[in-house]
Design an enzyme around this catalytic site. Structure first.
Site, PDB file in Angstrom:
ATOM      1  N   HIS A  33       1.852  -2.928   4.164  1.00  0.00           N
ATOM      2  CA  HIS A  33       1.117  -2.034   3.223  1.00  0.00           C
ATOM      3  C   HIS A  33       1.194  -0.502   2.659  1.00  0.00           C
ATOM      4  O   HIS A  33       0.661   0.313   3.305  1.00  0.00           O
ATOM      5  CB  HIS A  33       0.110  -1.567   3.967  1.00  0.00           C
ATOM      6  CG  HIS A  33      -1.380  -0.953   3.456  1.00  0.00           C
ATOM      7  ND1 HIS A  33      -2.456  -2.213   3.956  1.00  0.00           N
ATOM      8  CD2 HIS A  33      -1.717  -0.665   2.113  1.00  0.00           C
ATOM      9  CE1 HIS A  33      -3.549  -1.378   3.229  1.00  0.00           C
ATOM     10  NE2 HIS A  33      -2.872  -0.676   2.347  1.00  0.00           N
ATOM     11  N   HIS A  65       1.272   1.080  -1.567  1.00  0.00           N
ATOM     12  CA  HIS A  65       1.324   1.392  -2.632  1.00  0.00           C
ATOM     13  C   HIS A  65       2.794   1.959  -3.639  1.00  0.00           C
ATOM     14  O   HIS A  65       2.453   3.268  -2.843  1.00  0.00           O
ATOM     15  CB  HIS A  65       0.351   1.503  -3.351  1.00  0.00           C
ATOM     16  CG  HIS A  65      -1.320   1.357  -2.450  1.00  0.00           C
ATOM     17  ND1 HIS A  65      -2.165  -0.095  -3.042  1.00  0.00           N
ATOM     18  CD2 HIS A  65      -1.273   1.050  -1.408  1.00  0.00           C
ATOM     19  CE1 HIS A  65      -2.939  -0.173  -2.036  1.00  0.00           C
ATOM     20  NE2 HIS A  65      -2.945  -0.034  -0.848  1.00  0.00           N
ATOM     21  N   HIS A  85      -7.061  -6.425   0.812  1.00  0.00           N
ATOM     22  CA  HIS A  85      -8.420  -4.969   1.282  1.00  0.00           C
ATOM     23  C   HIS A  85      -8.966  -4.994   1.767  1.00  0.00           C
ATOM     24  O   HIS A  85     -10.164  -5.920   0.547  1.00  0.00           O
ATOM     25  CB  HIS A  85      -8.104  -3.455   0.417  1.00  0.00           C
ATOM     26  CG  HIS A  85      -6.358  -2.561   0.386  1.00  0.00           C
ATOM     27  ND1 HIS A  85      -5.335  -3.105  -0.400  1.00  0.00           N
ATOM     28  CD2 HIS A  85      -6.429  -1.585  -0.090  1.00  0.00           C
ATOM     29  CE1 HIS A  85      -4.317  -2.290  -0.184  1.00  0.00           C
ATOM     30  NE2 HIS A  85      -4.951  -1.407  -0.500  1.00  0.00           N
ATOM     31  N   GLU A 112     -12.073  -1.105   4.945  1.00  0.00           N
ATOM     32  CA  GLU A 112     -11.929  -0.001   4.975  1.00  0.00           C
ATOM     33  C   GLU A 112     -12.688   1.226   4.521  1.00  0.00           C
ATOM     34  O   GLU A 112     -13.551   2.044   6.030  1.00  0.00           O
ATOM     35  CB  GLU A 112     -10.595   0.411   3.624  1.00  0.00           C
ATOM     36  CG  GLU A 112     -10.046   1.717   3.677  1.00  0.00           C
ATOM     37  CD  GLU A 112      -9.557   2.175   2.662  1.00  0.00           C
ATOM     38  OE1 GLU A 112      -9.444   1.341   0.942  1.00  0.00           O
ATOM     39  OE2 GLU A 112      -8.389   3.230   2.649  1.00  0.00           O
ATOM     40  N   ASP A 166       0.634   2.975   3.278  1.00  0.00           N
ATOM     41  CA  ASP A 166      -0.239   3.266   2.314  1.00  0.00           C
ATOM     42  C   ASP A 166       0.752   3.844   1.065  1.00  0.00           C
ATOM     43  O   ASP A 166       0.975   3.250   0.201  1.00  0.00           O
ATOM     44  CB  ASP A 166      -1.691   3.703   2.896  1.00  0.00           C
ATOM     45  CG  ASP A 166      -2.655   2.852   2.148  1.00  0.00           C
ATOM     46  OD1 ASP A 166      -2.648   2.668   1.759  1.00  0.00           O
ATOM     47  OD2 ASP A 166      -3.393   3.408   2.337  1.00  0.00           O
ATOM     48  N   ASP A 167      -0.091   5.089   1.850  1.00  0.00           N
ATOM     49  CA  ASP A 167      -0.063   5.780  -0.062  1.00  0.00           C
ATOM     50  C   ASP A 167       0.991   7.416   0.399  1.00  0.00           C
ATOM     51  O   ASP A 167       0.984   8.221   0.657  1.00  0.00           O
ATOM     52  CB  ASP A 167      -0.551   6.036  -0.679  1.00  0.00           C
ATOM     53  CG  ASP A 167      -1.673   4.835  -1.748  1.00  0.00           C
ATOM     54  OD1 ASP A 167      -0.556   4.481  -2.178  1.00  0.00           O
ATOM     55  OD2 ASP A 167      -2.713   4.768  -1.075  1.00  0.00           O
TER      56      ASP A 167
HETATM   57  N1  HPA Z   1      -7.198   1.399  -0.491  1.00  0.00           N
HETATM   58  C1  HPA Z   1      -7.744   0.817  -1.675  1.00  0.00           C
HETATM   59  N2  HPA Z   1      -7.110   1.344  -2.925  1.00  0.00           N
HETATM   60  C2  HPA Z   1      -5.781   1.368  -2.180  1.00  0.00           C
HETATM   61  C3  HPA Z   1      -5.754   2.471  -1.415  1.00  0.00           C
HETATM   62  C4  HPA Z   1      -6.244   2.086  -0.356  1.00  0.00           C
HETATM   63  O1  HPA Z   1      -5.399   2.582   0.771  1.00  0.00           O
HETATM   64  N3  HPA Z   1      -4.234   2.411  -1.797  1.00  0.00           N
HETATM   65  C5  HPA Z   1      -3.909   2.786  -3.319  1.00  0.00           C
HETATM   66  N4  HPA Z   1      -4.868   2.131  -3.729  1.00  0.00           N
HETATM   67 ZN    ZN Z   2      -3.534   0.062   0.044  1.00  0.00          ZN
END
Ligand code: HPA
Ligand code: ZN
Length: 343
Positions: free
Chosen positions: A18, A20, A198, A201, A279-280
């Site tokens: 996971h 991006h 996703h 969340e 994630d990021d």
């Molecule tokens: N959630 C939704 N969109 C996203 C995320 C995330 O964690 N990271 C980058 N785009």
């Molecule tokens: Zn994500």
């Protein structure tokens, strides 16, 4: 110097599932790209840019994330971004990556799809050759845009065949249920693409069930709100549906108010196939090692817990079973050296 616990985490072969790629744009590279493209950033310095990464929810992050992505304009930019991430991941013991990218973020502003995929793919192939990291590439549809736009994006990529392994769903979750994209995911699956999404969340547990039932996804990205529906948790355990959990992201986006309150350990002990991911990382304060370490410390995870998380990441990956078995054996060897019983 890395602590013994950090060294142990690095020594475990791990998959990152996971991630991006646009979320790996560090302020240092943002300033380089801004200079290259003649863009003036609204930050006085690299430090000021990093300091500005204070988020109150998913949307407040996405606004900054999409602004950052506008600096990525040509093939060389996507190559540099991906190559930097892969070097970092390799230094932390990541052996396999399944990377998300958001083509609509780029094609909407006139960047050619070929430049995006070409740059990412060139870096992935180099890393496979030079570092031994294997990969899959997953195209994410932006769920705040229409299903028709997602379908047009899918039609654009189908000729790329096996370059894209699967499709996912990201961006603003609340109000954009998985079922909105049922036809797009049907078409993708019929074309042989794997599906992930996703869900859970910021959206409710019902979105997780919908992603499984309607989109027929193979894993759930995040999924931490599954606990709101105990029957769903039992289903995740029974069907061995993996969750790609992102601990630092969850704290920075206030899904949990502190790491000690995270449900990762509870889900792991219930028998859910939980994995740890970043994630990021440029926006949330850490790559894979920092995510493992943060949950290890806050939730007092044992080395056996950590070995199980690494094993889950391989099991949840789209690697062939023969390759999975090779990594399971390598994880077993690390555990055996520490006399751990983790399964
Ligand atoms: N959630 C939704 N969109 C996203 C995320 C995330 O964690 N990271 C980058 N785009
Ligand atoms: Zn994500």
């Amino acid at each position: 110097m890395r602590s013994p616990m950090q060294q142990f985490i690095v020594s475990l072969p791990k998959a990152e599932l996971h991630l991006h790629i646009e979320g790996t744009l560090e302020p240092e590279m943002a300033f380089q790209l801004a200079a290259k493209h003649g863009v003036v950033l609204p930050y006085a310095s690299i430090e000021a840019m990093r300091q500005a990464y204070q988020f109150s929810n998913l949307q407040s992050f996405l606004d900054i994330y999409y602004a950052g992505a506008e600096l990525l304009r040509d093939e060389a930019d996507f190559h540099a971004l991906t190559a930097a991430y892969l070097r970092k991941a390799h230094s932390q013991g990541v052996v396999h990556v399944e990377i998300f990218f958001d083509p609509q973020t780029h094609t909407q502003r006139g960047v050619a799809f070929d430049s995006v995929v070409g740059g990412i793919r060139r870096a992935l192939l180099e890393a496979e050759r030079e570092l031994g990291i294997t990969h899959r590439l997953i195209l994410c549809f932006l769920r705040h845009l229409s299903a028709e736009e997602a379908m047009r994006t899918l039609e654009q990529v189908l000729p790329f065949g096996d370059v894209i392994a699967g499709v996912g769903l990201d961006s603003s979750e609340a109000g954009h249920p998985p079922s909105k994209f049922a036809a797009v995911f049907d078409r993708a699956r019929r074309a042989g693409l794997l599906a992930v999404a996703h869900a859970g969340e910021e959206g409710p547990a019902a979105y997780i069930s919908e992603a499984l039932d309607v989109l027929q996804v193979r894993r759930i990205d995040h999924g931490v709100r599954c606990e709101e529906d105990p029957e769903l948790v039992r289903r995740l355990v029974r069907e061995r549906v993996p969750l790609t959990v992102c601990p630092l992201s969850n704290i920075r986006l206030r899904v949990f108010d502190r790491m000690e309150a995270h449900n990762l350990k509870r889900l792991l002990e219930l028998g859910v196939c939980v994995t740890v991911n970043s994630d990021d990382p440029a926006y949330f304060g850490g790559y894979l090692l920092e995510n493992y370490l943060a949950v290890q410390q806050a939730l007092d995870l044992s080395k056996a817990n950590l070995a199980l998380l690494a094993r889950n990441s391989i099991e949840a990956s789209f690697l062939a079973q023969s390759e999975q078995r090779r990594w399971f054996a390598a994880i077993d060897a690390v555990a055996a050296a520490d006399q751990l019983a983790f399964r």
